[in-house]
Design a protein around this motif. Structure first.
Motif, PDB file in Angstrom:
ATOM      1  N   ALA A 113       1.227  -1.350   0.318  1.00 48.94           N
ATOM      2  CA  ALA A 113       0.097  -0.160   0.164  1.00 48.94           C
ATOM      3  C   ALA A 113       1.037   1.252  -0.121  1.00 48.94           C
ATOM      4  O   ALA A 113       1.712   1.048   0.826  1.00 48.94           O
ATOM      5  CB  ALA A 113      -0.751  -0.208   0.955  1.00 48.94           C
ATOM      6  N   GLY A 114       0.553   2.325  -0.646  1.00 48.01           N
ATOM      7  CA  GLY A 114       1.297   3.544  -0.782  1.00 48.01           C
ATOM      8  C   GLY A 114       0.901   4.782  -0.021  1.00 48.01           C
ATOM      9  O   GLY A 114       1.709   6.003  -0.531  1.00 48.01           O
ATOM     10  N   PHE A 115      -1.086   4.316   0.392  1.00 45.81           N
ATOM     11  CA  PHE A 115      -1.515   5.371   1.205  1.00 45.81           C
ATOM     12  C   PHE A 115      -3.069   4.767   1.652  1.00 45.81           C
ATOM     13  O   PHE A 115      -2.814   3.611   1.123  1.00 45.81           O
ATOM     14  CB  PHE A 115      -1.494   6.630   0.005  1.00 45.81           C
ATOM     15  N   ALA A 116      -3.334   5.513   2.055  1.00 49.42           N
ATOM     16  CA  ALA A 116      -4.614   5.174   3.192  1.00 49.42           C
ATOM     17  C   ALA A 116      -5.023   4.941   2.379  1.00 49.42           C
ATOM     18  O   ALA A 116      -6.240   3.438   3.019  1.00 49.42           O
ATOM     19  CB  ALA A 116      -4.871   5.834   4.170  1.00 49.42           C
ATOM     20  N   GLY A 117      -5.890   5.296   1.563  1.00 45.17           N
ATOM     21  CA  GLY A 117      -7.276   4.537   0.272  1.00 45.17           C
ATOM     22  C   GLY A 117      -6.456   4.096  -0.637  1.00 45.17           C
ATOM     23  O   GLY A 117      -7.677   3.818  -1.734  1.00 45.17           O
ATOM     24  N   ASP A 118      -4.891   3.514  -0.816  1.00 38.88           N
ATOM     25  CA  ASP A 118      -4.976   2.472  -1.929  1.00 38.88           C
ATOM     26  C   ASP A 118      -5.987   0.897  -1.367  1.00 38.88           C
ATOM     27  O   ASP A 118      -6.360   0.621  -1.167  1.00 38.88           O
ATOM     28  CB  ASP A 118      -3.287   1.924  -1.195  1.00 38.88           C
ATOM     29  N   ARG A 119      -5.979   0.640  -2.788  1.00 34.29           N
ATOM     30  CA  ARG A 119      -6.118  -0.808  -2.915  1.00 34.29           C
ATOM     31  C   ARG A 119      -5.700  -1.916  -2.250  1.00 34.29           C
ATOM     32  O   ARG A 119      -4.493  -1.329  -2.473  1.00 34.29           O
ATOM     33  CB  ARG A 119      -6.497  -1.089  -4.567  1.00 34.29           C
ATOM     34  N   PHE A 120      -6.789  -2.576  -2.344  1.00 35.83           N
ATOM     35  CA  PHE A 120      -6.870  -3.612  -1.659  1.00 35.83           C
ATOM     36  C   PHE A 120      -5.793  -5.121  -1.996  1.00 35.83           C
ATOM     37  O   PHE A 120      -5.388  -5.417  -1.050  1.00 35.83           O
ATOM     38  CB  PHE A 120      -7.498  -4.261  -0.135  1.00 35.83           C
ATOM     39  N   GLU A 121      -5.784  -4.866  -2.772  1.00 32.31           N
ATOM     40  CA  GLU A 121      -5.960  -6.558  -3.738  1.00 32.31           C
ATOM     41  C   GLU A 121      -4.520  -7.260  -4.480  1.00 32.31           C
ATOM     42  O   GLU A 121      -3.420  -7.995  -4.007  1.00 32.31           O
ATOM     43  CB  GLU A 121      -6.930  -6.481  -5.046  1.00 32.31           C
TER      44      GLU A 121
END
Lengths: 423, 102
Positions: free
Chosen positions: A10-18
Motif C-alpha cells: 500500500a502506498g497510501f491509506a486509501g490504496d487498493r486492497f487486492e
C-alpha cells in the motif's frame, strides 16, 4: 550472495486492497510493507483519538488485515505497517482480537515513542517559517519520525505496527534484519533507504500515476500489480512486479519515483542516513525488471524531524454551476455577489468549458460559524443570484495544519509492546 | 515543440515546496533540457503559482533534472485553499513549456 524479497502492499491509506494479497500469495516475499500514513494523516487520527481513546489508528486497518493476514500467515510473510497512526497500541489490541477471531496464532509487536507532544517546547521555531510552534494555533499533536533502529526490536513478531516512522525506515529495518546489516554503517543504510524510498508509494513504481495516453502507455491499470525488490547483501536491488498483473516496471517509472518528493537529491535526510542519489544508476535487466544501485550514504542526522499538528481553523468550500450562453459571465457575477457579502475575502475560482462554468468559493475561517456563512451565501444564490444557477455543493471541515520542528534524538525513547491473539 | 513532446515529469510535495522531476524519453535529449529548462525559465513559466525561489539540480547519471520550487503550494497541503492541494497538476503545467528554437 544472500538476497531477500520485500514487497510494497500500500502506498497510501486509501490504496487498493487486492494488490497486496497478490504479492503475498504469488511473489514469495519475506516481508510486506504497507505505508499508509501521509504527513497530515496522523493529526487527523489524533483528532479522532481525542473523541474516542480507542480510535486514532487507520480506519481501514481491520478491513485490510482481515483479507491480508490469513494469506500472510499461510505463506510466512512478515507484515510491517504504520497503520497504527495516532494510536498504535489500540491498533495492536484490535489486531490481536482480529487474529483471535480468525484463529491465527501470530504475534503483533507495536512500536511506540513517536508521540512527543509532552516534550516538544511550544516556543520552538517551526522549520517552515521560523514562527514559534504555539503561535500557529493550539497544538494537537507532535510526532517524531522514528528510524529503523526503533523498529528492529519489534522484528521478532509476525505483524509489526508503528505510528510515525520515516517511510523508508519501514523497509530498511526488515532488510537489515534479513541481510545482517549494521544500521550504524551508512552504506547499507543508504542502500536500504533507497529501496524503501522506491517501494514506499507502491503502485507509483509499477506504472500507477504514470500513464499519459499516446505518450506513456501503461497496460492493465485496472489490475495494477504492486512492486517487490530482490535486495542483495551488497545493497544492489532488482525491482519487479508479480507475473500476470497490470502495470509496467521500466527505467522511466523507476526514475520518476526515484526523484519523487526528494527536495535535495544530494542529501535526502532520514532518521537513518543522509542519502546522496547522484551516483545512482537505473538499468532494465528484463521485462518488468529494473536494477538500481549506487546509493551513497553519510552519517545519520543528530536531530529527528517532528511533525506538529495545530488547529488552523475551518475550511469552507462551496460551488455552483451555470450552463449555456453567457455562463461564464453569470458565474463571475455570482462570485462578486458572494465576495461582497462575506466578512473574509474568499478564494474565488471559475472552471469554464465551452458549455458550462462552475464557480468555486473557498476560505479558511477562524471558526465554524464563519465557514457556514460562506456555504450559506453560495446556497442563497439559488434565488438571490444570477439566472440559471444549479448544482450547489457545500462543505465545512476543521483544518489541522502541520508544521515541522527538530528534536534531539536522545530525547526520544522508542519502545515495543507485544500482543498475542485474543479470543 | 513543447516539453511534453520529449519529456515526462512528476510533481511531489513537501510542505509548501513543490518538487518537479523532469526526464527526457530519449537520453540524447538531455543536453537540450539542460540548456533550455533553466530554473529561471521554470519560475517564469509557473509564475502564476510560484511565489518563492526555484533551485535546479542536474543529475547526469540519471538523465534527469530536478526543480525545487518554494512557496508553490498556497501554504501547503493542510491549509491550502486550492482545489489541487498537493499541486499535482504543476507537473503538466511545466510540460506545456515551449522549447527548441523559439
Amino acid at each position: 550472495m544472500r538476497t531477500t524479497r520485500i514487497g510494497s502492499g500500500a502506498g497510501f491509506a486509501g490504496d487498493r486492497f487486492e494488490p497486496a494479497e497478490v504479492l503475498v500469495r504469488q511473489a514469495g516475499l519475506a516481508d510486506l510493507v504497507l505505508e499508509c500514513l501521509a504527513e497530515r494523516t496522523i493529526a487527523l487520527g489524533q483528532q479522532r483519538r481525542l473523541a474516542d481513546p480507542e480510535a486514532g489508528y487507520d480506519p481501514r486497518l481491520l478491513a485490510r488485515f482481515r483479507r491480508l493476514l490469513p494469506p500472510a500467515a499461510e505463506h510466512g510473510v512478515r507484515v510491517l505497517t504504520n497503520m497504527g497512526a495516532a494510536n498504535p497500541l489500540a491498533a495492536g489490541r484490535a489486531t490481536a482480537a482480529l487474529l483471535g477471531e480468525l484463529g491465527l496464532d501470530r504475534t503483533v509487536a507495536v512500536v511506540t515513542g513517536d508521540d512527543v507532544l509532552d516534550r516538544i517546547d511550544p516556543r520552538t521555531p517551526a522549520l517552515e517559517d521560523g514562527v514559534p510552534l504555539a503561535d500557529h494555533g493550539e497544538l494537537v499533536s507532535a510526532n517524531a519520525y522514528l528510524g529503523a533502529d526503533a523498529i528492529t526490536p519489534a522484528l521478532g513478531a509476525d505483524v509489526v505496527l508503528t505510528g510515525r516512522v520515516a517511510d523508508p525506515s519501514l523497509f530498511l529495518a526488515p532488510l537489515a534484519d534479513r541481510l545482517g546489516w549494521d544500521l550504524a554503517d551508512p552504506h547499507p543504510a543508504a542502500a536500504g533507504t533507497l529501496v524503501g524510498h522506491l517501494l514506499e508509494c507502491a503502485g507509483q513504481l509499477t506504472g500507477g500515476y504514470f500513464a499519459d495516453p499516446g505518450r506513456k502507455e501503461v497496460p492493465g491499470l485496472a489490475d495494477l500489480g504492486f512492486p517487490f525488490a530482490d535486495v542483495g547483501a551488497d545493497g544492489s536491488a532488482v525491482f519487479g512486479k508479480p507475473d500476470g498483473t497490470g502495470g509496467v516496471v521500466s527505467r522511466a517509472t523507476v526514475r520518476e519515483q526515484l526523484l519523487y518528493e526528494i527536495s535535495d537529491p544530494t542529501a535526502y535526510l532520514t532518521p537513518d542516513v543522509e542519502l546522496d542519489l547522484r551516483e545512482v544508476t537505473v538499468r532494465e535487466t528484463g521485462p518488468d525488471r529494473v536494477a538500481v544501485r549506487g546509493a551513497i550514504g553519510r552519517t545519520r542526522p543528530r536531530q529527528l524531524k517532528v511533525s506538529v499538528g495545530y488547529r488552523a481553523g475551518f475550511r469552507a468550500e462551496a460551488e455552483i454551476s451555470y450552463e449555456g450562453p453567457n455562463a461564464r459571465e453569470r458565474a463571475g457575477l455570482a462570485g462578486e455577489i458572494v465576495t461582497a457579502r462575506l466578512p473574509v475575502p474568499p478564494r474565488v475560482q471559475l472552471s469554464t468549458s465551452d458549455t458550462e462554468s462552475r464557480l468555486r468559493v473557498a476560505a479558511l475561517t477562524p471558526d465554524r460559524e464563519t465557514a457556514e456563512v460562506l456555504c450559506h451565501e453560495v446556497e442563497a444564490l439559488y434565488t438571490n443570484g444570477p439566472a440559471g444557477g444549479g448544482g450547489v455543493r457545500t462543505s465545512t471541515t476543521e483544518v489541522i495544519g502541520i508544521v515541522s520542528a527538530l528534536l534531539d534524538r536522545e530525547r526520544i525513547e522508542p519502545a515495543v509492546t507485544t500482543f498475542r491473539p485474543v479470543r | 515543440m513543447i516539453l511534453h513532446d520529449i519529456a515526462h515529469c512528476r510533481a511531489g510535495d513537501k510542505g509548501d515546496t513543490s518538487i518537479l522531476s523532469l526526464l527526457p524519453y530519449r537520453d540524447e535529449d538531455f543536453p537540450l533540457l539542460v540548456r533550455e529548462v533553466t530554473a529561471e525559465r521554470v519560475r517564469a513559466h509557473l509564475a502564476g503559482q510560484l511565489r518563492g525561489e526555484v533551485v535546479r539540480y542536474v543529475l547526469p547519471n540519471l538523465c534527469a533534472l530536478q526543480f525545487r520550487c518554494r512557496h508553490a503550494l498556497d501554504g501547503g497541503v493542510t491549509t491550502s485553499l486550492a482545489l489541487d492541494t498537493h499541486g499535482k497538476g504543476l507537473s503538466f503545467r511545466l510540460l506545456a513549456l515551449p522549447i527548441g528554437g523559439l
